[in-house]
Every structure is written in C-alpha cells, then in structure tokens.
Write a protein that holds these residues in place. Structure first.
Motif, PDB file in Angstrom:
ATOM      1  N   LEU A 199      -3.002   8.447  -0.866  1.00  0.00           N
ATOM      2  CA  LEU A 199      -4.316   8.485  -2.069  1.00  0.00           C
ATOM      3  C   LEU A 199      -2.817   8.632  -3.188  1.00  0.00           C
ATOM      4  CD1 LEU A 199      -6.454   8.763  -2.422  1.00  0.00           C
ATOM      5  CD2 LEU A 199      -5.765  12.043  -2.694  1.00  0.00           C
ATOM      6  N   SER A 200      -2.451   7.442  -2.643  1.00  0.00           N
ATOM      7  CA  SER A 200      -1.896   6.723  -3.903  1.00  0.00           C
ATOM      8  C   SER A 200      -1.332   5.606  -4.435  1.00  0.00           C
ATOM      9  CB  SER A 200      -0.032   7.218  -3.608  1.00  0.00           C
ATOM     10  OG  SER A 200       0.453   5.899  -2.582  1.00  0.00           O
ATOM     11  N   GLY A 201      -0.081   4.735  -4.880  1.00  0.00           N
ATOM     12  CA  GLY A 201      -0.703   3.348  -5.129  1.00  0.00           C
ATOM     13  C   GLY A 201       0.137   2.845  -4.410  1.00  0.00           C
ATOM     14  N   VAL A 202       0.525   3.498  -3.470  1.00  0.00           N
ATOM     15  CA  VAL A 202       1.678   2.490  -2.557  1.00  0.00           C
ATOM     16  C   VAL A 202       1.253   1.768  -1.469  1.00  0.00           C
ATOM     17  CG1 VAL A 202       3.442   3.197  -0.114  1.00  0.00           C
ATOM     18  CG2 VAL A 202       3.210   5.018  -1.394  1.00  0.00           C
ATOM     19  N   PHE A 203       0.296   1.201  -1.082  1.00  0.00           N
ATOM     20  CA  PHE A 203      -0.422   0.383  -0.166  1.00  0.00           C
ATOM     21  C   PHE A 203      -1.328  -0.628  -1.601  1.00  0.00           C
ATOM     22  CE2 PHE A 203       0.506   3.492   3.160  1.00  0.00           C
ATOM     23  CZ  PHE A 203       0.864   3.275   3.631  1.00  0.00           C
ATOM     24  N   VAL A 204      -2.291  -0.045  -1.764  1.00  0.00           N
ATOM     25  CA  VAL A 204      -2.948  -0.900  -2.826  1.00  0.00           C
ATOM     26  C   VAL A 204      -3.382   0.386  -4.541  1.00  0.00           C
ATOM     27  CG1 VAL A 204      -4.776  -1.459  -1.294  1.00  0.00           C
ATOM     28  CG2 VAL A 204      -5.424   0.771  -2.556  1.00  0.00           C
ATOM     29  N   ASP A 205      -3.853  -0.725  -4.703  1.00  0.00           N
ATOM     30  CA  ASP A 205      -4.123  -0.243  -6.908  1.00  0.00           C
ATOM     31  C   ASP A 205      -5.242   0.401  -6.316  1.00  0.00           C
ATOM     32  OD1 ASP A 205      -4.305  -0.083  -8.719  1.00  0.00           O
ATOM     33  OD2 ASP A 205      -5.320  -2.344  -9.668  1.00  0.00           O
ATOM     34  N   PRO A 206      -4.727   1.510  -7.355  1.00  0.00           N
ATOM     35  CA  PRO A 206      -6.403   2.446  -7.202  1.00  0.00           C
ATOM     36  C   PRO A 206      -7.366   2.202  -8.033  1.00  0.00           C
ATOM     37  CG  PRO A 206      -3.229   3.643  -8.285  1.00  0.00           C
ATOM     38  CD  PRO A 206      -3.578   2.441  -7.725  1.00  0.00           C
ATOM     39  N   ALA A 207      -6.878   1.407  -8.830  1.00  0.00           N
ATOM     40  CA  ALA A 207      -7.702   0.389  -9.470  1.00  0.00           C
ATOM     41  C   ALA A 207      -8.846   0.543  -8.403  1.00  0.00           C
ATOM     42  CB  ALA A 207      -7.692   0.267 -10.778  1.00  0.00           C
ATOM     43  N   PRO A 236       5.559  -7.959  -7.624  1.00  0.00           N
ATOM     44  CA  PRO A 236       4.161  -7.937  -8.252  1.00  0.00           C
ATOM     45  C   PRO A 236       4.185  -6.150  -8.206  1.00  0.00           C
ATOM     46  CG  PRO A 236       4.936  -9.142  -6.251  1.00  0.00           C
ATOM     47  CD  PRO A 236       5.753  -8.657  -6.125  1.00  0.00           C
ATOM     48  N   GLY A 237       2.997  -5.907  -9.111  1.00  0.00           N
ATOM     49  CA  GLY A 237       2.333  -4.717  -9.127  1.00  0.00           C
ATOM     50  C   GLY A 237       1.757  -4.894  -9.970  1.00  0.00           C
ATOM     51  N   HIS A 238      -0.078  -3.832  -9.785  1.00  0.00           N
ATOM     52  CA  HIS A 238      -0.886  -3.431 -10.386  1.00  0.00           C
ATOM     53  C   HIS A 238      -1.332  -3.300 -11.612  1.00  0.00           C
ATOM     54  CE1 HIS A 238      -0.690   1.010 -10.026  1.00  0.00           C
ATOM     55  NE2 HIS A 238      -0.244   0.707  -8.603  1.00  0.00           N
ATOM     56  N   GLY A 239      -0.523  -2.977 -12.138  1.00  0.00           N
ATOM     57  CA  GLY A 239      -0.005  -2.733 -13.295  1.00  0.00           C
ATOM     58  C   GLY A 239      -0.907  -1.242 -14.246  1.00  0.00           C
ATOM     59  N   GLY A 240      -2.498  -1.274 -15.168  1.00  0.00           N
ATOM     60  CA  GLY A 240      -3.063  -0.251 -14.701  1.00  0.00           C
ATOM     61  C   GLY A 240      -3.696  -0.408 -16.067  1.00  0.00           C
ATOM     62  N   GLY A 241      -4.426   0.316 -16.310  1.00  0.00           N
ATOM     63  CA  GLY A 241      -4.957   1.007 -18.013  1.00  0.00           C
ATOM     64  C   GLY A 241      -4.814   1.983 -18.475  1.00  0.00           C
TER      65      GLY A 241
END
Length: 276
Positions: A199-207, A236-241
């Motif tokens: 339940l984190s951004g370790v594997f996938v983008d939380p978005a 690479p990262g997922h950024g996020g708003g």
C-alpha cells in the motif's frame, strides 16, 4: 604556578553519554556474534529482496507501464531499495521480545549499565545488517541492468535517505517488540509488513489506485522515500499532483525524523518499565 585541572563529576552528562555508548557497543557486539554463529539467517535475509525483484521485475514488469515513460525495472529498483528497509523488521521485533521473554533483558537491567544501552545496541547492530542488505540489493540491481543517472553525491543522498528510513523503522520495531506480551504476539504484527509495503508507491503509481486508497498510499512514508530515491537516482518516477507527492524529498526526511521522535523515547521508557 601550576594549572588546576577541573574534572567533571561522574554524574555529568558527558561521562554518562560515554558510558551509555560503550554499553551500547557491547550489546551491538553481542548481536553481531550471534549472527556470526548463524550466517545463513543473515544471508537469506539479504537475498530475499533480490528474489522479490526477480519476481516482480521478471514476471509482472512487462505488464506495467511507467507514467511519463521509462522502463519499469528502473522504476522498480528504488522502490525495492525502500521496501528492503522494511524487510527484516519482524526479526528485530522477535529478537527484542524473545530476550524479554527469556529473562535476558531482566539480566541486562540488573547490571550496572545504561538503561538505553540495550535498545541502542540492538538498533546499531540492525543498522549494520541493513547496510549490508542494501549493498547486496544495489549490487544485484547493477548486475540486472539498473543504474543511476545522477552524480555520486545524489546517489549517496538517496542511500542516506534509505538508511534514515530504516533507522526510524527500527525504533518502531523495537518499541513493538518491547510492548508485546511475548514472541507469539509479534506474529500478529508480522502480517502487516506486506500490506504496508504494497500500500505505497513502491510498485505502482498511487494514482492508478482508487482515490481513497491512493491517498493512503501517497501518505505512506515508504512512498516518500521511494519517490525521493527515484529523483536522486535519476530513475523514472510517477510525479503526482498532490502536495505530498510534490514534496517527496521533504517528506522522505520528515517522516523518519517524526517516527524517531515518537518511538525512540517510547522504546526507552518501555524498557525501563518492563517488569522484572
């Protein structure tokens, strides 16, 4: 005229600190000697995250796209470095609880030693183990094709944030181990390690998660450290708003400081209050 040497009283803060550190180092050596007698346990603990990388990178990596482009493996590795800082926390909890259940902790408390030495020594030993585990993971990542694209200073900063998270999580584990009623009680906590990691951004983008679940994942301390490590490594990262995702670097330092500020004093107080 001879100069007069002023000596600090034995109860002064500096001598007390020196004795506490010396006692803590003794406990650290005790734990390291235990691991030297059982090297298989340490080696398995170091290799388990490597197996997890092979499983997720090899089995699922081709089906997962990275926001903004880039290879999933380079996205995954900083997250796995972060997850490695969570792995093994149950070992810390079990060791602390077992020592208390077997009377080892009571024996330490009866000795003329600092009351903080036992928990400090345990934390120091586990930090040394964590450095070895992180080195193995970085080496495995390099062999499998991962690399960082920033300078050595940024890479060292990323490693520093990872170890800072580990330091903070160890105090959480030490406190739970001291507060648990026995080794059996720790088992109920062990099952939470994987949900917290996933339940984190370790594997996938939380978005990509449902909004409420993604918000929880974004505020997970692991997510902040993983995002900061990706930025520092140039992966690479997922950024996020959201605010928490835009200030990942700040939160990667702030979360561990907050956890240490809460759980280090709690650990010391719980140790002092253990029933003999």
């Amino acid at each position: 005229m001879n100069a007069t040497t002023r000596r600090l009283p034995s109860g002064a803060p500096l001598p007390r600190l020196g004795r506490a550190l010396a006692d803590a180092w003794t406990i650290t050596l005790r734990d390291l000697n235990h691991w030297a007698l059982r090297p298989g346990t340490v080696i398995v603990g170091w290799l388990f995250p490597v197996m997890t990388v092979l499983m997720f990178g090899g089995l699922f990596g081709g089906a997962i796209s990275v926001p903004g482009g880039g290879g999933y493996f380079e996205f995954l590795m900083p997250g796995m470095f972060t997850l490695t800082m969570l792995f093994g926390l149950e070992t810390t909890m079990t060791a602390v609880t077992t020592d208390a259940a077997r009377g080892v902790t009571d024996r330490f408390r009866s000795l003329p030693m600092s009351s903080s030495a036992v928990v400090l020594g345990r934390c120091a030993a586990d930090m040394l183990n964590s450095v070895g585990g992180l080195a193995v993971m970085i080496g495995a990542g390099l062999l499998l094709g991962w690399s960082w694209h920033g300078g050595p200073g940024a890479a060292l900063a990323a490693v520093g944030l990872l170890l800072l998270l580990r330091f903070a999580l160890l105090w959480v584990g030490i406190f739970i181990g001291l507060a648990a009623g026995g080794p059996e009680a720790v088992t109920s906590v062990q099952i939470l390690v994987w949900p917290v990691g996933f339940l984190s951004g370790v594997f996938v983008d939380p978005a990509t998660m449902p909004a409420w679940l993604g918000a929880i994942a974004a505020w997970n301390p692991l997510s902040a450290t993983a995002a900061a490590a990706r930025e520092l490594f140039g992966n690479p990262g997922h950024g996020g708003g959201s605010w928490i995702e835009q200030h990942a670097m700040l939160m990667a330092a702030g979360w561990p400081v907050l956890l240490v500020a809460v759980f280090l004093p709690l650990s010391a107080r719980t140790f002092r209050r253990l029933k003999g």
